[in-house]
Write an enzyme that holds these catalytic residues in place. Sequence first.
Site, short mmCIF file in Angstrom:
data_model
loop_
_atom_site.label_atom_id
_atom_site.label_comp_id
_atom_site.label_asym_id
_atom_site.label_seq_id
_atom_site.Cartn_x
_atom_site.Cartn_y
_atom_site.Cartn_z
N ASP A 13 78.28 -26.63 -45.08
CA ASP A 13 79.12 -25.43 -44.91
C ASP A 13 78.88 -24.55 -46.13
OD1 ASP A 13 81.23 -23.68 -44.00
OD2 ASP A 13 82.59 -24.63 -45.43
N SER A 14 79.38 -23.32 -46.07
CA SER A 14 79.30 -22.43 -47.23
C SER A 14 80.07 -23.00 -48.41
CB SER A 14 79.92 -21.08 -46.88
OG SER A 14 81.31 -21.26 -46.60
N CYS A 76 80.13 -24.67 -40.00
CA CYS A 76 80.45 -23.33 -40.47
C CYS A 76 80.18 -22.36 -39.31
CB CYS A 76 79.55 -23.00 -41.66
SG CYS A 76 79.73 -21.33 -42.29
N GLU A 154 88.76 -22.65 -51.48
CA GLU A 154 87.75 -23.21 -52.38
C GLU A 154 88.39 -23.66 -53.70
OE1 GLU A 154 84.15 -23.60 -52.28
OE2 GLU A 154 84.55 -23.48 -50.14
N CYS A 186 87.24 -20.35 -38.55
CA CYS A 186 86.48 -20.62 -39.76
C CYS A 186 86.90 -22.01 -40.20
CB CYS A 186 86.83 -19.59 -40.83
SG CYS A 186 86.29 -20.03 -42.50
N HIS A 188 87.25 -23.40 -42.95
CA HIS A 188 88.17 -23.51 -44.08
C HIS A 188 89.64 -23.47 -43.62
CE1 HIS A 188 84.64 -22.54 -46.55
NE2 HIS A 188 85.35 -22.79 -47.64
N1 DGL Z 1 83.65 -22.01 -43.39
C1 DGL Z 1 82.91 -20.96 -42.89
C2 DGL Z 1 83.07 -20.64 -41.44
O1 DGL Z 1 83.40 -21.52 -40.67
C3 DGL Z 1 82.55 -19.77 -43.73
C4 DGL Z 1 83.49 -19.24 -44.70
C5 DGL Z 1 82.80 -18.28 -45.65
O2 DGL Z 1 82.05 -18.76 -46.47
O3 DGL Z 1 83.03 -17.08 -45.56
O4 DGL Z 1 82.82 -19.55 -41.01
#
Ligand code: DGL
Length: 265
Positions: A13-14, A76, A154, A186, A188
């Site tokens: 993931d990011s 992600c 984060e 997302c 996160h």
């Molecule tokens: N967790 C990520 C997603 O599902 C990306 C969040 C990000 O880095 O902007 O889109």
Amino acid sequence: MTKVNSLPIGIFDSGVGGISVLKHIRELLPHENLLYFADSKFAPYGNKSPEFIRARARYLAGFLIEQGAKALVVACNTATAAAVNLLRENYAVPIIGMEPAVKPAAIVSKTGVIGVLATSGTLKSAQFAALLESYGQNVQVVTQACHGLVECIERGELNTPATKILLNTYLQPLLDAGADTIVLGCTHYPFVRKLIEELVGEEVILVDTGAAVARHLKRRLLQTDLLTGLDKPGQANFWTNSQSVCAKQVISQLWGASADTVILD
Ligand code: DGL
């Protein structure tokens, strides 16, 4: 069982958000060894160009395959939209991506209004437009990019006053529009699910795709005869390129146990 079956599954993931997906994978596939890469140095992806995200995705997929990954999960939504096709063209292993749960949300909504919280990268993508075209025809879809929320997560700030204020500004327009179902688009965002529930009330249904992704992964491993034959608990190993001094602590916080984490530059 061949040697390939006992190889690990690579997930990236990011940043730390994909750990929300990793937890579903661990629950459904307890004997698989898991490798997780948090690309936190480059988070958020949400405001980066598709070209940039494709370059990162290629690097991360290559890294995990070098570590022996027999399959990859792009945990992600933003990276899936930008790069999953490219990864599938370049790597022969099964690659599972993910997209916001518009389809299930449209089915459960009673008011016919659904809200989608996601990054601006996901919302602007051709994949998201196609998703709306396929499943968003009979409902009103209200989208909301959540700038700054990934950064809070984060830092491990899941329940601070600042995170709550930020979330409230993103949720209110969805409630004002009459949404009774909200998609956490997302990876996160499931980490602030409790806070979201508190702000929207228990009448509003929240949907995310972590469990569905884990089920899809299991099906693909079955189809390709790649499920592990090991019967001892699988390991989870983490890499992060976060520059934060709290990186290891945040990963363990989100994983819910002490996580074996290597910090890379
Ligand atoms: N967790 C990520 C997603 O599902 C990306 C969040 C990000 O880095 O902007 O889109």
